[in-house]
Design an enzyme around this catalytic site. Structure first.
Site, short mmCIF file in Angstrom:
data_model
loop_
_atom_site.label_atom_id
_atom_site.label_comp_id
_atom_site.label_asym_id
_atom_site.label_seq_id
_atom_site.Cartn_x
_atom_site.Cartn_y
_atom_site.Cartn_z
N ALA A 131 38.45 31.67 26.96
CA ALA A 131 39.95 31.85 27.51
C ALA A 131 39.79 33.20 28.53
O ALA A 131 39.87 34.29 28.20
CB ALA A 131 40.79 32.21 26.40
N ARG A 267 22.94 57.54 63.70
CA ARG A 267 21.72 56.56 64.20
C ARG A 267 21.62 56.18 65.60
O ARG A 267 22.74 55.85 66.25
CB ARG A 267 22.06 55.36 63.27
CG ARG A 267 21.19 54.14 63.70
CD ARG A 267 19.74 54.58 63.19
NE ARG A 267 18.98 53.39 63.27
CZ ARG A 267 17.53 53.44 62.96
NH1 ARG A 267 17.11 54.55 62.73
NH2 ARG A 267 16.92 52.36 63.18
N GLU A 363 41.40 41.33 35.82
CA GLU A 363 42.95 41.34 35.94
C GLU A 363 43.54 40.45 36.65
O GLU A 363 44.50 40.43 37.53
CB GLU A 363 43.34 42.90 36.17
CG GLU A 363 42.93 43.95 35.54
CD GLU A 363 43.71 45.20 35.24
OE1 GLU A 363 44.86 44.99 35.89
OE2 GLU A 363 43.40 46.10 34.70
C1 LIG Z 1 33.36 43.80 34.70
C2 LIG Z 1 34.52 42.85 33.98
C3 LIG Z 1 35.53 43.74 33.14
C4 LIG Z 1 36.59 43.02 32.40
N1 LIG Z 1 36.99 43.96 31.67
C5 LIG Z 1 38.12 43.12 31.28
C6 LIG Z 1 38.90 43.89 29.87
O1 LIG Z 1 38.86 44.94 29.69
N2 LIG Z 1 39.81 43.03 29.08
C7 LIG Z 1 39.91 41.70 29.17
O2 LIG Z 1 40.77 41.12 28.46
N3 LIG Z 1 39.12 41.04 30.15
C8 LIG Z 1 38.41 41.84 30.96
N4 LIG Z 1 37.56 40.99 31.90
C9 LIG Z 1 37.56 39.49 31.89
C10 LIG Z 1 38.25 38.93 33.17
O3 LIG Z 1 39.73 39.32 33.23
C11 LIG Z 1 37.97 37.60 33.37
O4 LIG Z 1 36.56 37.66 33.69
C12 LIG Z 1 38.72 37.07 34.47
O5 LIG Z 1 40.05 36.98 34.05
C13 LIG Z 1 38.16 35.40 34.70
O6 LIG Z 1 38.12 34.87 33.67
P1 LIG Z 1 36.48 34.06 33.39
O7 LIG Z 1 35.61 35.17 33.51
O8 LIG Z 1 36.61 33.51 32.02
O9 LIG Z 1 36.33 32.80 34.55
P2 LIG Z 1 37.01 31.43 34.66
O10 LIG Z 1 38.68 31.70 34.12
O11 LIG Z 1 36.26 30.63 33.92
O12 LIG Z 1 37.09 31.17 36.13
C14 LIG Z 1 35.88 30.48 36.81
C15 LIG Z 1 36.33 30.50 38.27
O13 LIG Z 1 37.41 29.30 38.08
C16 LIG Z 1 38.35 29.65 38.75
N5 LIG Z 1 39.66 29.19 38.34
C17 LIG Z 1 40.03 29.16 36.98
N6 LIG Z 1 41.15 28.56 36.88
C18 LIG Z 1 41.91 28.33 37.99
C19 LIG Z 1 42.78 27.77 38.66
N7 LIG Z 1 44.09 27.33 37.61
N8 LIG Z 1 43.13 27.66 39.65
C20 LIG Z 1 42.18 27.99 40.63
N9 LIG Z 1 40.99 28.47 40.37
C21 LIG Z 1 40.86 28.77 38.99
C22 LIG Z 1 38.50 31.43 38.88
O14 LIG Z 1 39.30 31.91 39.84
C23 LIG Z 1 36.88 31.50 39.10
O15 LIG Z 1 36.74 31.38 40.25
C24 LIG Z 1 36.55 41.62 32.76
C25 LIG Z 1 35.71 40.90 33.48
C26 LIG Z 1 34.77 41.44 34.07
C27 LIG Z 1 33.55 40.99 34.78
#
Ligand SMILES: Cc1cc2nc3c(=O)[nH]c(=O)nc-3n(C[C@H](O)[C@H](O)[C@H](O)COP(=O)(O)OP(=O)(O)OC[C@H]3O[C@@H](n4cnc5c(N)ncnc54)[C@H](O)[C@@H]3O)c2cc1C
Length: 382
Positions: A131, A267, A363
């Protein structure tokens, strides 16, 4: 800089103070923080000592009661030197927003005063393995048991995990309606544990860990807001927080542009500074133009955040998307302008490029935020 027209004398003073810290304390440590994936302790302590770690917190809780633009200026100036260091205050600020809006006064006092006065760190635990973008699909459960809740589940990608004193945790309280509630879980609570630090591409000094909840008992008074209100509170907090993520992206881009501009002056190739070539000058102009547009949009979003305007969701999504895309492009161009030196660890621009990438992801990914923007555009005509 033209952005000065939107700043008061107080804003300029804050920017001057943070820039001084950034140049004397934060920037000198940034390469080691990145190389060793070390928590940016010196930066954190310097911001706390200067009273600028979480300046938005109310005076009644030991803060400065500063406006959203002040928070942006702090984050921007810190990120210009070290993006990892700018993430600690960013996430603590994010967590503070639902607490200020909906926590019981004793709980807000217990979590936020130590942040304002001693630099206590907070973590925002929403995302899970399955999620991320679809945050409403979280599976962590909180089951009421007399005057407590029992929280079970796990969170992924949690910034500040392991160093934070308190965790704002989203959990499902009503499986049938998928109602989500927020809880504060204190660091030393039995059943709370952490995974190892993620080995990341960028913001390597900012600890990111999984967080595990094994029947963690949380007093009911540590619920933030009413049962079922948690998802709305989290989304509203993110609307405000995306503005400071935009500021982080602006700072990153400014750091890369400054470094590249300095480099092309010194440079020399073909008997002259490479900054004298029109192709290079056009690149610099393009970088500066986009960066200033991102800054102005970010400051406009900060004004909406401060005024709690009805168009904040649009402005914060637009600022975060635009500024993070600009940060990515400007840092890539900065690497290009440094040639081979830009591609190696000896210069800060390759770190800035790696750091910039995450501003397009967390975010709300920029794809999700473009969806938010399009929805608003279509609502205007529909
Ligand atoms: C360094 C780091 C720090 C973080 N810190 C926090 C934190 O403090 N607290 C917290 O709760 N979370 C945190 N996160 C989580 C972050 O918010 C999520 O990684 C982000 O919301 C994306 O979720 P996911 O990684 O599961 O990607 P996914 O949701 O699996 O997405 C994968 C790809 O599919 C695309 N995609 C998904 N759904 C759609 C759609 N409907 N339409 C078009 N494209 C779509 C996405 O844009 C992405 O390119 C952090 C992440 C990182 C990398």
């Amino acid at each position: 800089m033209p952005a000065d027209t939107t700043l008061t004398e107080e804003h300029r003073e804050v920017r001057r103070r943070v820039r001084h810290l950034a140049e004397t304390v934060i920037a000198p440590a940034a390469a080691v923080v990145d190389r060793d994936a070390a928590f940016p302790r010196a930066a954190h302590e310097a911001l706390v000592a200067e009273g600028l770690y979480v300046p938005h917190l109310p005076v009644a809780l030991g803060g400065l009661g500063a406006d959203a633009l002040t928070s942006c200026l702090v984050i921007e100036e810190v990120a210009r030197a070290c993006a990892s260091a700018s993430l600690t205050p960013n996430v603590t600020r994010l967590v503070s927003l639902p607490l200020l809006a909906a926590a019981q006064p004793d709980l807000a006092e217990r979590c936020l005063r130590p942040a304002a006065t001693d630099g206590a760190i907070l973590a925002f635990a929403l995302s899970e393995e399955d999620a991320g973008s679809d945050a409403a699909a979280i599976r962590t459960r909180a089951v009421r048991d007399a005057d407590e809740y029992v929280v079970t589940g796990s969170k992924r990608w949690i910034t500040n995990a392991g160093v934070a004193d308190h965790y704002l945790v989203a959990a499902v309280t009503e499986p049938e309606t998928r109602a989500i509630s927020l809880f504060v879980v204190d660091r030393d609570t039995e059943g709370l544990s952490f995974g190892p630090c993620e080995d990341k591409l960028g913001v390597r000094g900012s600890p990111t860990r999984s967080v595990f909840f094994d029947e963690v008992r949380v007093p009911a008074e540590q619920r933030v807001g009413a049962e079922g209100e948690g998802y709305r509170l989290a989304l509203e907090a993110l609307d405000h927080s995306r503005v400071t993520i935009a500021a982080q992206a602006v700072g990153l881009a400014q750091g890369a542009l400054d470094y590249a501009a300095g480099y092309v002056c010194s440079r020399r190739q073909f008997g002259q500074a490479v900054g004298a070539f029109q192709g290079v000058r056009f690149m610099l102009a393009e970088m500066a133009m986009r960066l200033e547009a991102a800054r102005q949009l970010t400051y406009a979003a900060a004004a909406r955040s401060e005024a709690r305007s009805s168009d904040l969701r649009f402005f914060s999504a637009a600022a975060k998307c635009f500024a993070s895309d600009v940060a990515m492009r400007v840092t890539v161009d900065a690497v290009q302008l440094l040639g081979g030196h830009g591609y190696t660890r000896g210069s800060p621009v390759e770190r800035m490029l790696r750091d910039a990438k995450v501003t397009q992801i967390y975010e709300g990914t920029n794809e999700i935020l473009r969806g938010v923007l399009a929805k608003q555009v279509l609502a205007e005509v529909g």
